[in-house]
Design an enzyme around this catalytic site. Sequence first.
Site, short mmCIF file in Angstrom:
data_model
loop_
_atom_site.label_atom_id
_atom_site.label_comp_id
_atom_site.label_asym_id
_atom_site.label_seq_id
_atom_site.Cartn_x
_atom_site.Cartn_y
_atom_site.Cartn_z
NE ARG A 56 -4.74 -4.45 2.83
CZ ARG A 56 -4.17 -3.04 1.92
NH1 ARG A 56 -3.06 -2.28 2.26
NH2 ARG A 56 -5.33 -2.75 0.41
CG HIS A 115 -6.58 5.90 -3.24
ND1 HIS A 115 -5.23 6.03 -2.09
CD2 HIS A 115 -6.59 4.04 -3.19
CE1 HIS A 115 -4.70 4.71 -2.05
NE2 HIS A 115 -5.81 4.36 -2.68
CB CYS A 148 -1.73 10.57 6.57
SG CYS A 148 0.01 10.79 7.44
#
Lengths: 318, 318
Positions: free
Chosen positions: A16, A220, A251
């Site tokens: 996802r 993260h 990214c």
Amino acid sequence: MSDLPRAVEIFEEGPREGFQIEPGPIATSRKVELIEALSATGLGSIQVCSFVNPARVPGMADADAVVDALRPRPGLRYRALWLNEKGLQRALGHGETLSLAGMIVLSASEPFLMRNQNRTIADNLREQRAQIGVYRRHGIPVERILVMAAFGCNFAGDIALESVLETVRDGIDLVAEEGVAVETISLADTMAWATPRSIKRVVGAVRERWPTHRISLHLHDTRGLGLANAYAGLEMGIDSFDSSVAGLGGCPFAGHKGAAGNVCTEDLVFLCEEMGIRTGIDLERLIDAAQLAEEIVGHPLPGSVMRGGSLRRFRAPA
Amino acid sequence: MSDLPRAVEIFEEGPREGFQIEPGPIATSRKVELIEALSATGLGSIQVCSFVNPARVPGMADADAVVDALRPRPGLRYRALWLNEKGLQRALGHGETLSLAGMIVLSASEPFLMRNQNRTIADNLREQRAQIGVYRRHGIPVERILVMAAFGCNFAGDIALESVLETVRDGIDLVAEEGVAVETISLADTMAWATPRSIKRVVGAVRERWPTHRISLHLHDTRGLGLANAYAGLEMGIDSFDSSVAGLGGCPFAGHKGAAGNVCTEDLVFLCEEMGIRTGIDLERLIDAAQLAEEIVGHPLPGSVMRGGSLRRFRAPA
């Protein structure tokens, strides 16, 4: 020597996270290929897609087709994300394949809520209360109270411990008022502000107040502390983590660790297994899946163990 | 909540690690530029080059020229590495600029010694004893007993704690017999086998036996655990680390984290400073230096904070 758990549960979010952010396009069959590879690793939970507006998130336009192509395995929960009732309705159409579970989504930072959803904390609590009603109507369990920005915020700066505790308290009160049972409090380092020290402080304070709830970490790795923070969580007895295979979700335009999103699954599994903490996951197969993920997206992903390799070959008898 | 030190000392090795391994040619002036940038960060020790055979390590062929170009700053020690007396002679020619210090180099793994230097442990001890004689003749202090492969070995597998302790004992006995004082025992995770748990076990056992020696960690990040291992060291009170700006020293042909060498200096500084542990280093300047390093080598380097950024801009008053 510490409160290291004997086993941990890992919630894989790579498909996802990754396919949502990749500039793509990536063929549906390749997405399914990665999910099937992950399904063979021993992972117990894989978030396979989100049901969101395809105009906004083109990479999820084929979410229904992805789920349709999956062959559910016993003991493995395929999960999905949705942001509104329209998305939920799509997810409900896959009730035989997906394990649907709701979340109460809160933020310890009001500026973050305002910026991302144009809601005050009070607005958001009303919205979450309405969500619980929707879940109740559809017979969907509420699995987590998720606290975003629990360790710091790009829009509010450092987050006081009291704000985190008030946010958890809001969630606990809400589910109690609505008569819903929720087992897990998920603390998210949404903007990568956490350190091992703040992990210990916040986890310790939340556990002290709500000792019967399970605490989960969503970390993260933007500033390289993802695994150090996971280790600090392990030392506090945390046995539930979200992560992404190969670090999918960073990214897509950078393709290196500095752009990292979620902590990397196989690196986390390596950390745990090398310390004797069971994950139930076959690391070698997971490394294969991570390399497949990198091949599918076509650029380097942030994972380390997928490149450095496990230690098995050095230990195997000659 | 733990034995976190109040301050740590960081031994920067990036210029030597990086320029030794880069395929490049890199202009001497650019090497000097990076060293000067690092010199302005507050770092107290920078290993600037190695005096080795230029036929074998072309990137160090200009080592003399690099040192000649440096402008020494008060309180900052420029260091160099050498592998034999010829290299040491070259280093001695820069006595005004360089802070020369010797090491006793041992290995907890005999297969590693055999593989890399074709020496048994007994051979190596004789060699190290001879080295001490050389250092004594030249008035060079012996700063460290370095134990390579202290946490595992690609050629010997897991390393028993007893082997590490015997190796440290060998070094301690050697310097005692030679009448040399050595303050620091440096434990190196040469092949990236360490976990936070093994860091704690080995550091704890070494400290228990030699409580008056300072223990230093030399960590590699090949499997992503570098900072988690550093944190485990900090929790054991370790206040001395080797590291490389931007993670310089990773495999030059990969240019991503998986090929990482030493733990990354600015990520380590971020970890420490965010937990209130002083490094004496200006993180913003160090990030600038890391970005300069990446520009000089011309490919991505493994560091995270150099891309993710520090948290200062989010905290600064508006």
